[in-house]
Design a protein around this motif. Structure first.
Motif, PDB file in Angstrom:
ATOM      1  N   THR A 168       5.321  -5.488  -9.614  1.00  0.00           N
ATOM      2  CA  THR A 168       4.245  -6.124 -10.377  1.00  0.00           C
ATOM      3  C   THR A 168       4.754  -7.358 -11.111  1.00  0.00           C
ATOM      4  O   THR A 168       4.079  -8.398 -11.165  1.00  0.00           O
ATOM      5  N   LEU A 199       7.586   0.112  -9.028  1.00  0.00           N
ATOM      6  CA  LEU A 199       6.268  -0.533  -9.081  1.00  0.00           C
ATOM      7  C   LEU A 199       6.226  -1.598 -10.168  1.00  0.00           C
ATOM      8  O   LEU A 199       5.604  -2.661  -9.987  1.00  0.00           O
ATOM      9  N   ILE A 214      -0.448  -4.017  -5.877  1.00  0.00           N
ATOM     10  CA  ILE A 214      -0.180  -2.622  -5.517  1.00  0.00           C
ATOM     11  C   ILE A 214      -1.517  -1.924  -5.281  1.00  0.00           C
ATOM     12  O   ILE A 214      -2.419  -1.975  -6.127  1.00  0.00           O
ATOM     13  N   SER A 215      -1.644  -1.255  -4.148  1.00  0.00           N
ATOM     14  CA  SER A 215      -2.860  -0.480  -3.873  1.00  0.00           C
ATOM     15  C   SER A 215      -2.476   0.951  -3.531  1.00  0.00           C
ATOM     16  O   SER A 215      -1.407   1.209  -2.976  1.00  0.00           O
ATOM     17  N   LEU A 216      -3.378   1.887  -3.868  1.00  0.00           N
ATOM     18  CA  LEU A 216      -3.174   3.299  -3.577  1.00  0.00           C
ATOM     19  C   LEU A 216      -4.036   3.665  -2.382  1.00  0.00           C
ATOM     20  O   LEU A 216      -5.263   3.625  -2.442  1.00  0.00           O
ATOM     21  N   GLU A 224       0.851  -1.203   0.000  1.00  0.00           N
ATOM     22  CA  GLU A 224       0.000   0.000   0.000  1.00  0.00           C
ATOM     23  C   GLU A 224       0.881   1.244   0.000  1.00  0.00           C
ATOM     24  O   GLU A 224       1.758   1.396   0.834  1.00  0.00           O
ATOM     25  N   LEU A 242      -1.414  -0.208 -10.879  1.00  0.00           N
ATOM     26  CA  LEU A 242      -2.114  -0.393  -9.617  1.00  0.00           C
ATOM     27  C   LEU A 242      -3.143  -1.516  -9.735  1.00  0.00           C
ATOM     28  O   LEU A 242      -3.612  -1.839 -10.832  1.00  0.00           O
ATOM     29  N   ASP A 243      -3.477  -2.103  -8.583  1.00  0.00           N
ATOM     30  CA  ASP A 243      -4.488  -3.157  -8.546  1.00  0.00           C
ATOM     31  C   ASP A 243      -5.703  -2.755  -7.719  1.00  0.00           C
ATOM     32  O   ASP A 243      -6.801  -3.258  -7.961  1.00  0.00           O
ATOM     33  N   LEU A 272      -9.865  -1.499 -11.480  1.00  0.00           N
ATOM     34  CA  LEU A 272      -9.262  -1.534 -10.158  1.00  0.00           C
ATOM     35  C   LEU A 272     -10.297  -1.964  -9.125  1.00  0.00           C
ATOM     36  O   LEU A 272     -11.474  -1.608  -9.219  1.00  0.00           O
ATOM     37  N   TYR A 322      -1.889   9.718 -11.899  1.00  0.00           N
ATOM     38  CA  TYR A 322      -1.332   8.614 -11.132  1.00  0.00           C
ATOM     39  C   TYR A 322      -1.965   7.293 -11.549  1.00  0.00           C
ATOM     40  O   TYR A 322      -1.298   6.273 -11.692  1.00  0.00           O
ATOM     41  N   LEU A 323      -3.283   7.324 -11.722  1.00  0.00           N
ATOM     42  CA  LEU A 323      -4.010   6.086 -12.008  1.00  0.00           C
ATOM     43  C   LEU A 323      -3.678   5.541 -13.396  1.00  0.00           C
ATOM     44  O   LEU A 323      -3.695   4.331 -13.610  1.00  0.00           O
ATOM     45  N   LEU A 331      -7.702   0.486  -5.184  1.00  0.00           N
ATOM     46  CA  LEU A 331      -7.833   1.867  -4.751  1.00  0.00           C
ATOM     47  C   LEU A 331      -8.573   1.878  -3.422  1.00  0.00           C
ATOM     48  O   LEU A 331      -9.612   1.219  -3.281  1.00  0.00           O
TER      49      LEU A 331
END
Length: 625
Positions: free
Chosen positions: A512, A508, A518-520, A491, A538-539, A573, A532-533, A541
């Motif tokens: 991966t 990142l 990966i989380s935000l 995170e 990312l996986d 996500l 960012y997204l 949110l």
């Protein structure tokens, strides 16, 4: 001096030279006219005169050579030389005198040296020179003179009396050096030792003396003294993005603006970096101090154009007041620093006065740091786990590892206290690495015990990402524990994304590729950017609890949560909401399509043994119970 080199030879020398021209016959005739008829005597006299004349000729040539050498030294020396007669009239000067004073020799011959008088010395000063010459035949010291163009300059000078055979002065010679350049260099060195070379403001040493002087003066009056210690917020970002030249230009401009706010009896000092101090020496009350702080904040926050960029800085100010907060420079600076820290903890672009409880907080903070440095080796840190629940079936789908600290001396320390301290001191690096390792070991132990495999999420700070070795730390933890990478989730917060997007993206991508999720975290609370997204892999949110808390009472929070879920699903996500505490919040999140939830409604963070019971079904989630 030029005239002296052309003086005629003495008459005796001329007579000798004339005699040298006489032959022996001429001498014999001369002697005969005086009744002496002796050729041998004439021959002998001629020989003696010849020898004497030759000696005089050699001596004359030697004197002439010495005179030429003296003239050459006189004219080529770098010291300014002036000769006067006993009446004080200038009779000779050298080239250095002409260069230093701007007067030619012809302009000063016959003049009195007072034509160089600067006006900086009184009659007693010159009388002391005359008395010294009369009594000792010499005077040496420093004097201010004036050039022909009117410029006053300092000279280091020696005046000597030239005495005749009778011991009485026949002339006076002064030899002097222009020391204006040396004085300027000394002044520059002295200035730089007491001032900052970039802003030209007084430094810490000068400030301390000014505070001491102000305290001494204030003891006899009713006025207060205040120290305004202020930082320029986020100047480092300008240095990182636009370069240190731009940052230096901003520092110079902020120093100029703060100087305008300072009063004529106040002192503005640069302590280094982005830190300044404004010493107020004439304060009626706290309202006047607050007014000055407000004007300082307003002056600094005005836009600045540097290098084609419109830039804005803000200031955070900590204020201490004499005599309430201290009686020495160090005490007042310490109090102002504590107040500044509190200002930064509660937000920026403002000011805070020092209070006694602030100092107590600072002492506790120092004690916390001392104990935290020993916490890992003493086994005082532990992980608690909070279940994350899938809304679709109400079952635990993953969990978040949360750091806890129980100190034998301090008791249970709140994460909000020691995690911020760890960030400030750099201890977050070894602590963060320990959290990753411990979470992997615990999760693998549960799987080896036959429990259903779950993903464990760990928080990673911006400091860990800035070091740049997070993939290596994760790989080592996975290898040591034997946990598969798909059962670990990292995170991050938005602050991680802001430091160095290329380096962040590279780390990142490596995570991966390893199979780590990966989380935000805390999306929407900082400088949220859709970039960012789209830019980072990312996986998941996470909707921050500040929105969840008011999701059923504030339309804005509800709208933000709904928009976030729609956006995340559009990017494939998973969305999880944290801080869910009420049934109404849960039902609302369920209605708008949130995928997962965590919060006190289901379970508080619990120790490993209680989490084990939840995973095994030996105990139930609070909401389901």
């Amino acid at each position: 001096m030029h005239a002296a080199s052309n003086a005629p030879w003495p008459p005796l020398q001329d007579a000798c030279l004339m005699a040298a021209a006489l032959s022996a016959q001429a001498l014999q005739a001369l002697l005969a006219r005086h009744g002496v008829a002796n050729p041998a005597l004439a021959q002998e006299l001629g020989s003696l005169v010849g020898e004497r004349v030759a000696h005089l000729e050699a001596k004359a040539r030697d004197n002439a050579q010495r005179l030429r050498m003296t003239e050459q030294v006189f004219q080529s020396t770098q010291e300014s030389i002036m000769m006067t007669d006993t009446a004080g009239a200038i009779i000779a000067v050298n080239a250095a005198f002409e260069q230093v004073t701007g007067y030619s020799e012809q302009e000063v011959l016959g003049q009195n040296p007072r034509i160089l008088k600067s006006g900086r010395h009184d009659a007693a000063f010159y009388q002391d020179i005359f008395d010294s010459l009369r009594q000792a035949g010499q005077w040496r010291g420093e004097i201010w003179n004036r050039r022909k163009n009117g410029q006053v300059y300092p000279e280091r000078i020696v005046i000597d009396a030239v005495r005749g055979d009778d011991g009485k002065p026949e002339a006076y010679v002064s030899v002097s050096s222009d020391v204006s350049a040396l004085r300027a260099a000394h002044h520059q060195v002295d200035f730089l030792s007491h001032h900052d070379s970039l802003t030209l403001l007084p430094n810490r040493q000068v400030l301390a003396q000014r505070v001491r002087d102000a305290v001494t003066a204030a003891r006899t009056g009713e006025r207060q003294i205040a120290l305004l210690l202020f930082n320029l917020d986020r100047l480092q970002r300008i240095n990182d993005s636009l370069g240190h030249e731009t940052g230096d230009a901003m520092l110079q401009e902020m120093a100029r603006r703060a100087g305008v706010v300072a009063g004529p009896n106040d002192t503005l000092a640069h302590m280094g970096g982005d830190e300044f101090v404004l010493l107020l020496t004439d304060c009626l009350d706290s309202d006047a101090i607050a007014n000055t702080a407000g004007r300082l904040i307003e002056a600094i926050s005005r836009p600045v154009q540097v290098g084609g960029h419109d830039l804005i800085l803000t200031a955070s100010i900590g204020i201490s007041v004499y005599p309430r907060d201290g009686g020495t420079p160090s005490e007042l600076l310490k109090a102002a620093d504590v107040a500044l820290s509190h200002m930064k903890d509660t937000g920026r672009n403002g000011f805070r006065f020092f209070k006694g409880e602030m100092n107590a907080h600072a002492l506790r903070w120092m004690s916390l740091e001392t104990h935290l440095r020993r916490a890992i080796e003493r086994g005082e840190l532990s992980l608690h786990y909070q279940p994350q629940v899938a809304i679709a079936d109400g079952r635990i789908c993953s969990m978040e590892a949360l750091l806890r600290w129980r100190s034998p001396e301090l008791g249970q320390v709140a994460p909000g206290d020691f995690i911020a301290l760890a960030e400030d001191t750099g201890l977050i690096l070894p602590i963060g690495n320990w959290v990753i390792r411990q979470a992997c070991l615990q999760n693998k132990a549960w799987q080896d015990a036959g429990m259903a495999p779950l993903r464990v999420a760990v928080n990673v700070s911006a400091h860990q990402f800035m070091v740049g070795n997070l993939p290596e730390v994760v790989a080592d933890a996975l290898a040591e524990s034997g946990l598969e990478a798909r059962y670990l989730e990292v995170e991050l917060t938005e602050s991680v994304m802001m430091h160095d997007s290329e380096a962040t993206a590279a780390q990142l991508a490596r995570l991966t590729d390893m199979g780590v999720s990966i989380s935000l975290d805390d999306f929407g609370t900082g400088y949220s950017s859709l970039g960012y997204l789209s830019r980072f892999m990312l996986d998941k949110l996470k909707i921050d609890q500040t929105f969840v808390r008011n999701i059923t009472t504030e339309p804005r929070s509800a709208a933000i949560a709904q928009a976030t879920i729609a956006l995340a699903h559009g990017l494939s996500l998973v969305v999880i909401a944290e801080g869910v505490e009420t049934e109404a919040q849960y039902q609302f999140l369920k209605a708008i399509g949130c995928d997962e939830v965590q919060g006190y409604l289901f379970s508080r963070p619990v120790p490993p043994d209680q989490m084990e019971n939840l995973i095994c079904g030996k105990s139930s989630l609070a909401h389901l119970a």
